[in-house]
Scaffold this motif. Structure first.
Motif, PDB file in Angstrom:
ATOM      1  N   LEU A  15       0.827  -1.204   0.000  1.00 31.68           N
ATOM      2  CA  LEU A  15       0.000   0.000   0.000  1.00 31.68           C
ATOM      3  C   LEU A  15       0.863   1.256   0.000  1.00 31.68           C
ATOM      4  N   ASP A  16       0.505   2.213  -0.843  1.00 36.85           N
ATOM      5  CA  ASP A  16       1.137   3.527  -0.823  1.00 36.85           C
ATOM      6  C   ASP A  16       0.373   4.390   0.169  1.00 36.85           C
ATOM      7  N   THR A  17       0.884   4.457   1.384  1.00 33.27           N
ATOM      8  CA  THR A  17       0.219   5.150   2.486  1.00 33.27           C
ATOM      9  C   THR A  17       0.856   6.502   2.801  1.00 33.27           C
ATOM     10  N   LEU A  18       1.833   6.906   2.010  1.00 33.13           N
ATOM     11  CA  LEU A  18       2.686   8.034   2.389  1.00 33.13           C
ATOM     12  C   LEU A  18       1.914   9.340   2.540  1.00 33.13           C
ATOM     13  N   GLU A  19       1.008   9.627   1.624  1.00 33.10           N
ATOM     14  CA  GLU A  19       0.296  10.910   1.695  1.00 33.10           C
ATOM     15  C   GLU A  19      -0.593  11.000   2.928  1.00 33.10           C
ATOM     16  N   ASP A  20      -1.295   9.916   3.255  1.00 37.62           N
ATOM     17  CA  ASP A  20      -2.152   9.944   4.449  1.00 37.62           C
ATOM     18  C   ASP A  20      -1.316  10.039   5.721  1.00 37.62           C
ATOM     19  N   PRO A  88      -3.444   0.735  -3.231  1.00 39.24           N
ATOM     20  CA  PRO A  88      -2.509  -0.354  -3.522  1.00 39.24           C
ATOM     21  C   PRO A  88      -1.566   0.054  -4.654  1.00 39.24           C
ATOM     22  N   TYR A  89      -0.351  -0.441  -4.593  1.00 37.85           N
ATOM     23  CA  TYR A  89       0.579  -0.212  -5.702  1.00 37.85           C
ATOM     24  C   TYR A  89       0.081  -0.939  -6.950  1.00 37.85           C
ATOM     25  N   ASP A  90       0.393  -0.379  -8.099  1.00 39.31           N
ATOM     26  CA  ASP A  90      -0.064  -0.945  -9.363  1.00 39.31           C
ATOM     27  C   ASP A  90       0.327  -2.417  -9.484  1.00 39.31           C
ATOM     28  N   GLY A  91      -0.662  -3.253  -9.728  1.00 40.43           N
ATOM     29  CA  GLY A  91      -0.424  -4.663  -9.981  1.00 40.43           C
ATOM     30  C   GLY A  91      -0.368  -5.551  -8.760  1.00 40.43           C
ATOM     31  N   THR A  93      -2.480  -6.104  -6.229  1.00 40.52           N
ATOM     32  CA  THR A  93      -3.686  -6.864  -5.897  1.00 40.52           C
ATOM     33  C   THR A  93      -3.778  -8.122  -6.739  1.00 40.52           C
ATOM     34  N   LYS A  94      -3.491  -8.012  -8.019  1.00 42.57           N
ATOM     35  CA  LYS A  94      -3.498  -9.193  -8.895  1.00 42.57           C
ATOM     36  C   LYS A  94      -2.443 -10.194  -8.477  1.00 42.57           C
ATOM     37  N   VAL A  95      -1.252  -9.713  -8.145  1.00 43.47           N
ATOM     38  CA  VAL A  95      -0.178 -10.608  -7.712  1.00 43.47           C
ATOM     39  C   VAL A  95      -0.600 -11.377  -6.465  1.00 43.47           C
ATOM     40  N   LEU A  96      -1.155 -10.692  -5.487  1.00 41.77           N
ATOM     41  CA  LEU A  96      -1.581 -11.354  -4.249  1.00 41.77           C
ATOM     42  C   LEU A  96      -2.660 -12.395  -4.522  1.00 41.77           C
ATOM     43  N   ASN A  97      -3.621 -12.047  -5.351  1.00 35.20           N
ATOM     44  CA  ASN A  97      -4.679 -13.006  -5.679  1.00 35.20           C
ATOM     45  C   ASN A  97      -4.138 -14.204  -6.450  1.00 35.20           C
ATOM     46  N   ASP A  98      -3.210 -13.959  -7.356  1.00 34.89           N
ATOM     47  CA  ASP A  98      -2.602 -15.062  -8.112  1.00 34.89           C
ATOM     48  C   ASP A  98      -1.829 -16.001  -7.185  1.00 34.89           C
ATOM     49  N   LEU A  99      -1.104 -15.422  -6.235  1.00 35.88           N
ATOM     50  CA  LEU A  99      -0.362 -16.250  -5.276  1.00 35.88           C
ATOM     51  C   LEU A  99      -1.325 -17.074  -4.425  1.00 35.88           C
ATOM     52  N   LYS A 100      -2.358 -16.428  -3.940  1.00 38.20           N
ATOM     53  CA  LYS A 100      -3.335 -17.141  -3.101  1.00 38.20           C
ATOM     54  C   LYS A 100      -3.985 -18.272  -3.880  1.00 38.20           C
ATOM     55  N   PRO A 200      20.087  -7.420   0.328  1.00 39.04           N
ATOM     56  CA  PRO A 200      19.024  -8.424   0.446  1.00 39.04           C
ATOM     57  C   PRO A 200      19.223  -9.518  -0.590  1.00 39.04           C
ATOM     58  N   GLU A 201      18.563 -10.635  -0.403  1.00 41.48           N
ATOM     59  CA  GLU A 201      18.722 -11.745  -1.352  1.00 41.48           C
ATOM     60  C   GLU A 201      18.158 -11.402  -2.727  1.00 41.48           C
ATOM     61  N   TYR A 202      17.103 -10.594  -2.749  1.00 44.23           N
ATOM     62  CA  TYR A 202      16.483 -10.208  -4.019  1.00 44.23           C
ATOM     63  C   TYR A 202      16.136  -8.719  -3.973  1.00 44.23           C
ATOM     64  N   ILE A 203      16.254  -8.055  -5.116  1.00 41.48           N
ATOM     65  CA  ILE A 203      15.758  -6.690  -5.293  1.00 41.48           C
ATOM     66  C   ILE A 203      14.921  -6.694  -6.567  1.00 41.48           C
ATOM     67  N   ILE A 204      13.694  -6.175  -6.478  1.00 43.70           N
ATOM     68  CA  ILE A 204      12.816  -6.202  -7.645  1.00 43.70           C
ATOM     69  C   ILE A 204      12.207  -4.820  -7.893  1.00 43.70           C
ATOM     70  N   ASP A 205      11.891  -4.564  -9.171  1.00 43.83           N
ATOM     71  CA  ASP A 205      11.369  -3.271  -9.590  1.00 43.83           C
ATOM     72  C   ASP A 205       9.905  -3.326 -10.007  1.00 43.83           C
ATOM     73  N   ASP A 206       9.347  -4.524 -10.129  1.00 42.54           N
ATOM     74  CA  ASP A 206       7.987  -4.676 -10.626  1.00 42.54           C
ATOM     75  C   ASP A 206       7.250  -5.705  -9.781  1.00 42.54           C
ATOM     76  N   THR A 207       5.987  -5.450  -9.492  1.00 42.59           N
ATOM     77  CA  THR A 207       5.220  -6.367  -8.651  1.00 42.59           C
ATOM     78  C   THR A 207       5.162  -7.779  -9.240  1.00 42.59           C
TER      79      THR A 207
END
Length: 215
Positions: A15-20, A88-91, A93-100, A200-207
């Protein structure tokens, strides 16, 4: 799947919560006649829980009673304004649902106050996470491993099949303290240069990269 269990951070990761957060910080500062902070300053302050966020946001010479008042004012404001601009950050929600849907067990562990975590989970990710917890009295917050271990116990997770996903120094250190690999994401509150220095073991730029790592 290479990893059957994925434990996520919240702010700056899913979640992008920074502004709130920034709005509530500045509400509390203004109410107590203190100078406000820029959104980039607030970005640098988050990650270790909301009490420390306020301690970092107030001027160094601020008395303890004023810090306490700012903290209470922040909490009261954030309780009713935590979803004004958060998204939510772009993409993700789909990633989480796909994993589940693929059978991966999902947990969320945050240093955010637990009342806010539960509210945000209901609003943005209902039924997605098997377990979610925020900061609670009696449980040491990240980077201590305690809350992650609670999540792993709930999931009945094998440490060798579990990964932690976050966006900050605290998250990398948390994963290390738990003895599990960390996926550091660059779309959150820390940039790639900062994260690279943490090894860290992994660094990623895309969800979408989360799925590739877990496979």
């Amino acid at each position: 799947m290479k990893f059957d269990n994925a434990i996520f951070d919240l702010d700056g990761t899913i979640l992008d919560t920074l502004e709130d957060l920034s709005d509530s910080v500045n509400f509390a500062l203004t109410k107590n006649d203190l100078p406000t902070r820029t959104i980039e300053e607030v970005r640098a302050f988050v990650g270790n829980g909301i009490r420390l966020l306020i301690e970092r946001a107030v001027p160094e010479s601020t008395s303890e009673d004023v810090v306490d008042k700012c903290f209470l004012d922040f909490k009261e404001h954030y309780k009713t304004n935590s979803t004004n601009k958060t998204k939510p950050y772009d993409g993700i929600t789909k990633v989480l649902n796909d994993l589940k849907n693929s059978g991966v067990k999902l947990a969320l562990v945050s240093n955010k106050a637990d009342f806010a975590v539960q509210e945000l989970m209901i609003k943005y990710f209902p039924g997605v996470f098997d377990f979610a917890t925020g900061e609670k009295e009696g449980v040491r917050r990240k980077p201590y491993p305690d809350s992650v271990f609670v999540a792993m116990e709930y999931l009945n997770a094998d440490k060798n099949k579990t990964v932690y996903i976050g966006d900050s120094e605290v998250d990398v250190e948390t994963a290390r303290n738990c003895g599990i690999p960390c996926v550091a994401v660059t779309w959150g509150f820390r940039n790639k240069t900062v994260l690279s220095e943490l090894n860290p073991e992994y660094i990623i730029d895309d969800t979408k990269d989360i799925i590739d790592i877990l496979k």
